[in-house]
Design an enzyme around this catalytic site. Structure first.
Site, short mmCIF file in Angstrom:
data_model
loop_
_atom_site.label_atom_id
_atom_site.label_comp_id
_atom_site.label_asym_id
_atom_site.label_seq_id
_atom_site.Cartn_x
_atom_site.Cartn_y
_atom_site.Cartn_z
N ASN A 6 0.70 -1.35 -0.01
CA ASN A 6 0.20 -0.19 0.07
C ASN A 6 1.03 1.22 0.29
O ASN A 6 1.31 1.43 0.93
CB ASN A 6 -0.74 0.01 1.58
CG ASN A 6 -1.68 1.50 1.55
OD1 ASN A 6 -1.89 1.67 0.55
ND2 ASN A 6 -2.17 1.31 2.52
N TRP A 7 0.98 1.88 -0.98
CA TRP A 7 2.05 2.89 -1.33
C TRP A 7 1.30 4.40 -0.87
O TRP A 7 1.73 5.23 -0.85
CB TRP A 7 2.17 3.72 -2.67
CG TRP A 7 3.40 1.88 -2.84
CD1 TRP A 7 3.49 0.75 -2.40
CD2 TRP A 7 4.28 2.54 -4.58
NE1 TRP A 7 5.22 0.62 -3.30
CE2 TRP A 7 4.39 1.48 -4.27
CE3 TRP A 7 4.53 3.68 -5.49
CZ2 TRP A 7 6.44 1.63 -5.33
CZ3 TRP A 7 4.82 3.06 -6.61
CH2 TRP A 7 5.61 1.79 -6.10
N LYS A 8 0.12 4.30 -0.63
CA LYS A 8 -0.85 5.33 -0.06
C LYS A 8 -0.17 6.70 -1.09
O LYS A 8 -0.92 6.08 -2.20
CB LYS A 8 0.35 5.59 1.59
CG LYS A 8 -0.37 4.66 2.72
CD LYS A 8 0.16 5.10 3.59
CE LYS A 8 -0.34 3.22 4.46
NZ LYS A 8 -0.31 3.87 6.52
N HIS A 95 -9.86 1.70 5.14
CA HIS A 95 -8.32 1.97 6.19
C HIS A 95 -8.64 3.06 6.59
O HIS A 95 -9.37 3.80 6.67
CB HIS A 95 -7.07 2.37 4.78
CG HIS A 95 -6.63 2.53 5.35
ND1 HIS A 95 -5.29 3.16 5.92
CD2 HIS A 95 -4.90 1.63 4.63
CE1 HIS A 95 -4.29 2.78 6.40
NE2 HIS A 95 -3.76 1.74 5.83
N GLU A 97 -6.91 5.16 7.96
CA GLU A 97 -6.34 6.89 6.98
C GLU A 97 -7.58 7.35 6.71
O GLU A 97 -8.34 8.57 6.40
CB GLU A 97 -5.47 7.48 6.40
CG GLU A 97 -3.89 6.25 7.30
CD GLU A 97 -2.92 5.87 6.47
OE1 GLU A 97 -3.42 5.55 5.26
OE2 GLU A 97 -2.16 5.52 7.67
N GLU A 164 -5.57 -4.43 10.45
CA GLU A 164 -4.62 -3.45 10.54
C GLU A 164 -5.19 -2.45 12.64
O GLU A 164 -5.58 -1.39 11.81
CB GLU A 164 -4.47 -2.28 9.76
CG GLU A 164 -4.42 -3.53 8.71
CD GLU A 164 -3.60 -1.71 7.72
OE1 GLU A 164 -2.65 -2.50 6.87
OE2 GLU A 164 -4.10 -0.45 6.96
N GLY A 170 2.29 3.18 10.81
CA GLY A 170 3.08 3.53 11.23
C GLY A 170 4.57 4.29 12.53
O GLY A 170 5.39 5.11 12.35
N SER A 201 3.54 -1.27 10.84
CA SER A 201 4.71 -1.47 10.74
C SER A 201 5.42 -2.60 9.98
O SER A 201 6.29 -3.29 10.90
CB SER A 201 4.95 -0.64 11.88
OG SER A 201 4.76 0.38 12.51
N GLY A 222 2.61 -0.87 4.36
CA GLY A 222 3.20 0.63 3.81
C GLY A 222 4.44 1.50 3.59
O GLY A 222 4.93 0.77 3.02
P1 13P Z 1 3.06 0.65 7.58
O1 13P Z 1 3.71 -0.57 6.91
O2 13P Z 1 3.70 1.81 7.05
O3 13P Z 1 2.93 1.42 9.62
O4 13P Z 1 1.45 1.42 6.85
C1 13P Z 1 0.16 -0.11 7.71
C2 13P Z 1 -0.71 0.39 6.28
O5 13P Z 1 -1.51 1.08 6.89
C3 13P Z 1 -0.56 0.02 5.21
O6 13P Z 1 -2.37 -0.12 4.83
#
Ligand code: 13P
Length: 240
Positions: A6-8, A95, A97, A164, A170, A201, A222
């Site tokens: 997931n590159w966000k 998600h 976020e 998650e 993060g 993470s 992520g």
């Molecule tokens: P990180 O791996 O950066 O903690 O992000 C996890 C995430 O939100 C994947 O969707």
């Protein structure tokens, strides 16, 4: 076993250059039959990535979609049909976020239905906040997210759950093995035969620990997934 990147809201055309490493790695990796790699870049990179992965077994997915699968006057939005059309096979929905920015369980349910109608596989994210964990209401929260998110969805065979915990995203923090095992088991008991991934993470250092949790069907990754070397390391170590 799924390894979903997931590159966000990161990545430009230049970031695609290093994907060749992943393609090469996957071709020669002995255990490649057992794993599925999916890249979920920002919408702007879906087209170029579809081109790059065209002749490979690596799939692409989107990070969200509109709740309506027909076309309409929704400035700035993209629907599941459009995603399918550009080559996406998956879409991340729910998600944290996006939940934090106002997406509620009902909207998430509509999005899941829309994506399913378009023939996309859904990576449905659930997870508790730190506050909810402290209050020891994790199961209650997950139960609600699953019940409302999957309401009136009969066939769940195109849905993958990504657990998650919000406090692990993060932050470098991950749940301890017994808590994580128990939570995954809880989800699997609620929804029979569903695949459940862990996200939060995940990195080349903690994958040795995470791989001891043997009821997981993969990982949603992520920040480490934006670095091809780290992403490959995670996969290699998972199988070493
Ligand atoms: P990180 O791996 O950066 O903690 O992000 C996890 C995430 O939100 C994947 O969707």
């Amino acid at each position: 076993m799924y390894f979903i990147a997931n590159w966000k809201m990161f990545g430009s055309l230049n970031s695609l250059n290093s994907l060749n490493k992943v393609i090469k790695f996957f071709k020669i990796f002995k255990k490649n039959k057992f794993l599925k790699i999916v890249y979920c870049p920002p919408t702007t990179l879906l087209g170029p990535m579809a081109e790059i992965f065209k002749k490979t077994k690596i799939d692409i997915g989107a990070q969200n979609c509109h709740e309506q699968d027909s076309y309409g006057a929704f400035t700035g939005s993209v629907n599941s049909k459009m995603l399918k059309n550009i080559g996406a096979k998956y879409v991340i929905i729910g998600h944290s976020e996006n939940r934090q920015r106002g997406e509620n369980d009902k909207l998430i349910n509509q999005k899941i239905k829309s994506a399913s109608r378009s023939g996309l596989k859904v990576i449905f994210c659930i997870g508790e906040t730190l506050n909810e964990k402290r209050k020891k209401i994790t199961k209650k929260v997950l139960n609600r997210q699953l019940r409302l998110g999957l309401s009136k969805i009969k066939s769940k065979n195109k849905i993958i759950i990504a657990y998650e915990p919000v406090w692990s995203i993060g932050t470098g923090l991950i749940p301890n093995a017994s808590d994580l095992y128990e939570t995954i088991n809880f989800i699997k008991k609620k929804i029979r035969k569903i695949k459940v991934l862990y996200g939060g993470s995940v990195n080349p250092k903690n994958i040795d620990y995470l791989k001891t949790i043997n009821n997981l069907d993969g990982y949603l990754i992520g920040s480490a997934s934006q670095n091809s070397k780290k992403f490959i390391d995670i996969i290699k170590k998972r199988y070493s």
